[in-house]
Design a protein around this motif. Sequence first.
Motif, PDB file in Angstrom:
ATOM      1  N   ARG A  55      35.031   1.360  57.349  1.00  0.00           N
ATOM      2  CA  ARG A  55      35.599   1.380  58.703  1.00  0.00           C
ATOM      3  C   ARG A  55      37.078   1.781  58.641  1.00  0.00           C
ATOM      4  O   ARG A  55      37.555   2.581  59.457  1.00  0.00           O
ATOM      5  CB  ARG A  55      35.450   0.002  59.351  1.00  0.00           C
ATOM      6  CG  ARG A  55      36.053  -0.091  60.757  1.00  0.00           C
ATOM      7  CD  ARG A  55      35.998  -1.527  61.281  1.00  0.00           C
ATOM      8  NE  ARG A  55      36.659  -1.644  62.570  1.00  0.00           N
ATOM      9  CZ  ARG A  55      36.030  -1.687  63.743  1.00  0.00           C
ATOM     10  NH1 ARG A  55      34.717  -1.617  63.793  1.00  0.00           N
ATOM     11  NH2 ARG A  55      36.717  -1.802  64.868  1.00  0.00           N
ATOM     12  N   ARG A  56      37.777   1.255  57.646  1.00  0.00           N
ATOM     13  CA  ARG A  56      39.213   1.535  57.547  1.00  0.00           C
ATOM     14  C   ARG A  56      39.480   3.018  57.286  1.00  0.00           C
ATOM     15  O   ARG A  56      40.497   3.563  57.717  1.00  0.00           O
ATOM     16  CB  ARG A  56      39.828   0.680  56.439  1.00  0.00           C
ATOM     17  CG  ARG A  56      41.347   0.699  56.439  1.00  0.00           C
ATOM     18  CD  ARG A  56      41.907  -0.582  55.889  1.00  0.00           C
ATOM     19  NE  ARG A  56      43.366  -0.619  55.984  1.00  0.00           N
ATOM     20  CZ  ARG A  56      44.091  -1.725  55.824  1.00  0.00           C
ATOM     21  NH1 ARG A  56      43.488  -2.876  55.573  1.00  0.00           N
ATOM     22  NH2 ARG A  56      45.402  -1.685  55.926  1.00  0.00           N
ATOM     23  N   GLU A  59      39.573   4.437  60.730  1.00  0.00           N
ATOM     24  CA  GLU A  59      40.764   3.968  61.453  1.00  0.00           C
ATOM     25  C   GLU A  59      42.021   4.672  60.953  1.00  0.00           C
ATOM     26  O   GLU A  59      42.843   5.154  61.747  1.00  0.00           O
ATOM     27  CB  GLU A  59      40.914   2.454  61.274  1.00  0.00           C
ATOM     28  CG  GLU A  59      39.894   1.630  62.033  1.00  0.00           C
ATOM     29  CD  GLU A  59      40.059   0.145  61.774  1.00  0.00           C
ATOM     30  OE1 GLU A  59      40.030  -0.627  62.745  1.00  0.00           O
ATOM     31  OE2 GLU A  59      40.208  -0.241  60.600  1.00  0.00           O
ATOM     32  N   ALA A 311      34.999   7.499  65.465  1.00  0.00           N
ATOM     33  CA  ALA A 311      35.861   7.416  66.638  1.00  0.00           C
ATOM     34  C   ALA A 311      35.139   8.134  67.770  1.00  0.00           C
ATOM     35  O   ALA A 311      34.576   9.211  67.570  1.00  0.00           O
ATOM     36  CB  ALA A 311      37.204   8.071  66.359  1.00  0.00           C
ATOM     37  N   TYR A 351      33.320  -2.243  72.429  1.00  0.00           N
ATOM     38  CA  TYR A 351      34.715  -1.801  72.377  1.00  0.00           C
ATOM     39  C   TYR A 351      35.575  -2.707  73.251  1.00  0.00           C
ATOM     40  O   TYR A 351      35.080  -3.299  74.223  1.00  0.00           O
ATOM     41  CB  TYR A 351      34.877  -0.369  72.918  1.00  0.00           C
ATOM     42  CG  TYR A 351      33.889   0.627  72.395  1.00  0.00           C
ATOM     43  CD1 TYR A 351      34.076   1.237  71.158  1.00  0.00           C
ATOM     44  CD2 TYR A 351      32.759   0.971  73.138  1.00  0.00           C
ATOM     45  CE1 TYR A 351      33.168   2.155  70.677  1.00  0.00           C
ATOM     46  CE2 TYR A 351      31.845   1.887  72.665  1.00  0.00           C
ATOM     47  CZ  TYR A 351      32.047   2.480  71.429  1.00  0.00           C
ATOM     48  OH  TYR A 351      31.136   3.386  70.957  1.00  0.00           O
ATOM     49  N   SER A 355      39.774   1.444  75.395  1.00  0.00           N
ATOM     50  CA  SER A 355      40.063   2.066  74.098  1.00  0.00           C
ATOM     51  C   SER A 355      39.909   3.579  74.189  1.00  0.00           C
ATOM     52  O   SER A 355      38.943   4.081  74.754  1.00  0.00           O
ATOM     53  CB  SER A 355      39.107   1.527  73.028  1.00  0.00           C
ATOM     54  OG  SER A 355      39.246   0.139  72.862  1.00  0.00           O
ATOM     55  N   LEU A 359      36.272   2.820  68.601  1.00  0.00           N
ATOM     56  CA  LEU A 359      35.779   2.882  67.226  1.00  0.00           C
ATOM     57  C   LEU A 359      34.389   2.259  67.200  1.00  0.00           C
ATOM     58  O   LEU A 359      34.242   1.054  67.403  1.00  0.00           O
ATOM     59  CB  LEU A 359      36.716   2.144  66.276  1.00  0.00           C
ATOM     60  CG  LEU A 359      36.634   2.583  64.811  1.00  0.00           C
ATOM     61  CD1 LEU A 359      37.151   4.004  64.644  1.00  0.00           C
ATOM     62  CD2 LEU A 359      37.427   1.636  63.923  1.00  0.00           C
ATOM     63  N   ASP A 361      31.289   1.117  65.211  1.00  0.00           N
ATOM     64  CA  ASP A 361      30.907   0.719  63.855  1.00  0.00           C
ATOM     65  C   ASP A 361      29.426   0.379  63.851  1.00  0.00           C
ATOM     66  O   ASP A 361      29.025  -0.728  64.199  1.00  0.00           O
ATOM     67  CB  ASP A 361      31.742  -0.479  63.409  1.00  0.00           C
ATOM     68  CG  ASP A 361      31.481  -0.873  61.963  1.00  0.00           C
ATOM     69  OD1 ASP A 361      30.525  -0.341  61.368  1.00  0.00           O
ATOM     70  OD2 ASP A 361      32.233  -1.714  61.432  1.00  0.00           O
TER      71      ASP A 361
END
Length: 495
Positions: A55-56, A59, A311, A351, A355, A359, A361
């Motif tokens: 996930r990071r 991001e 995203a 979300y 946003s 994102l 996930d």
Amino acid sequence: MAHSGVVFPEVDGRRSTSALGRAVVADALRGVDPVGARAAERETSWRQGYLDHFRRLVEAGLLREGEAAVDIARAGLDSLHSRMRSVTPAGEVPLGEVFAASTDEDGTALESATVRGTGERTVELSIPLHGQRLAGDALHRQLDRWLAAGSMEPSAAEAVREVMAHPDWLDLRDQKLVVLGAGAEMGPLRAVLSWGGEVVGVDLPRPDLWRRVLDIAAGSAGTLHLPVSGSTWSASDLAAHAGGDLVHDLPRLADWLSSLGGPLVMGNYVYADGATNVRVATAVDALSVELLRRRDDVALAFLATPTDVFAVPAEAVEFSTRAYRAPSAVMRLARPALRTVSGGRLLQRNYAPGSDPGLNDSLVPQQGPNYALAKRLQRWRATVARRDGVTTSLNVAPPTRTRSVVKNRALASAYAGAHRFGIEVFEPATSNTLMAALLVHDLRTAGATDPARSSLAPWEDEAHGAVHGGLWRTAYDPRSALGLAVVLGLGSART
């Protein structure tokens, strides 16, 4: 773990998939998010903890107006290629050196066989759905239904409609589509052959697989080229000699593909279970890079899995927010209790409202870190290739009842219960034809050079044309609903 062909590097005397995954993710993040890189390196339980790090990666890729994703992709690919190895008859070598090896232990090159179908060419786009083939107005109405349900992004429907308006686009005889994974359920082989196209099929040397592929080609209006080994084959026993192993036979396959007339579209539709998935995905990437080095007429094509992190545009976030605020009568009663007894873990919002981008996930823990790395590798290559000016098609494919999914009882049950949360799971025939149509659109509009997409950030380009089955637009964070979907799907799952 097999120690031949493309292999994982040795770390402390063993070939560890977790060590490779940690290192590649850390290297990918290091230049953009050094804190995230250190967190990945220090992860002590990679098989359970990989979700946060993947996930990071997405991001961090949103930094610098999304341009950081290009640096992450380049660093991740460089790390993977520098670490993976190939065991050849002459010994173990770095992955990049495998193409300098001789074509085979005995120097035998692959030969070509060609099957020309005798069927009638399909001249308009039609998509199979629930036992029918939808075309014309019926297909337009179905696209409207998918949009209303949130199963695809508007850009996907627009692309399909554009292909419908240009039926001549379907005929791909002006280029060769290399289908790596010729027998894959999600691949475009059947559709493109039915449209009269020219396909190059590559898959493992398995006679049963090739008999099925050869039957499809013979009954189609298209042309199939395939690699064969040995000098004694004939049309009657072609299936017994067909195929090439991407993990173990890279030099010969590279030479064979280099010898074909072009232009070539390298379509990546391979899949394998467990650690082998990373090995074959890496092999395909190395092969693609080598073909791009040798030729100037190569395009790339990929299908992205919907069970990943993306995203997503504000419009998808708004759709999800509306769905959360207007639950069904049953959910309105059940949701507070379920959230209370689970300590807030169940049925979380997809979300935070407003946003932009959101994102999403949708990583599924049961699929594991090797699957995540193999699929992320493809997205990285698409990002880098687009930036380097290579015509590239990457589209998010919908959740689909493929054999690889339904053989996992938990995933099969989750798919059976997914409709309760606004997720549509597609049948393979619907998915592969729909995604083949999107591939045609990308090729005919030049993919990365399409004026409508040339100014998009990498995350926007990935979101363009996505058919995610509703995962991006459902009210709930997919993992927070996964357990309930499994329970609700038990007993009705098709395995």
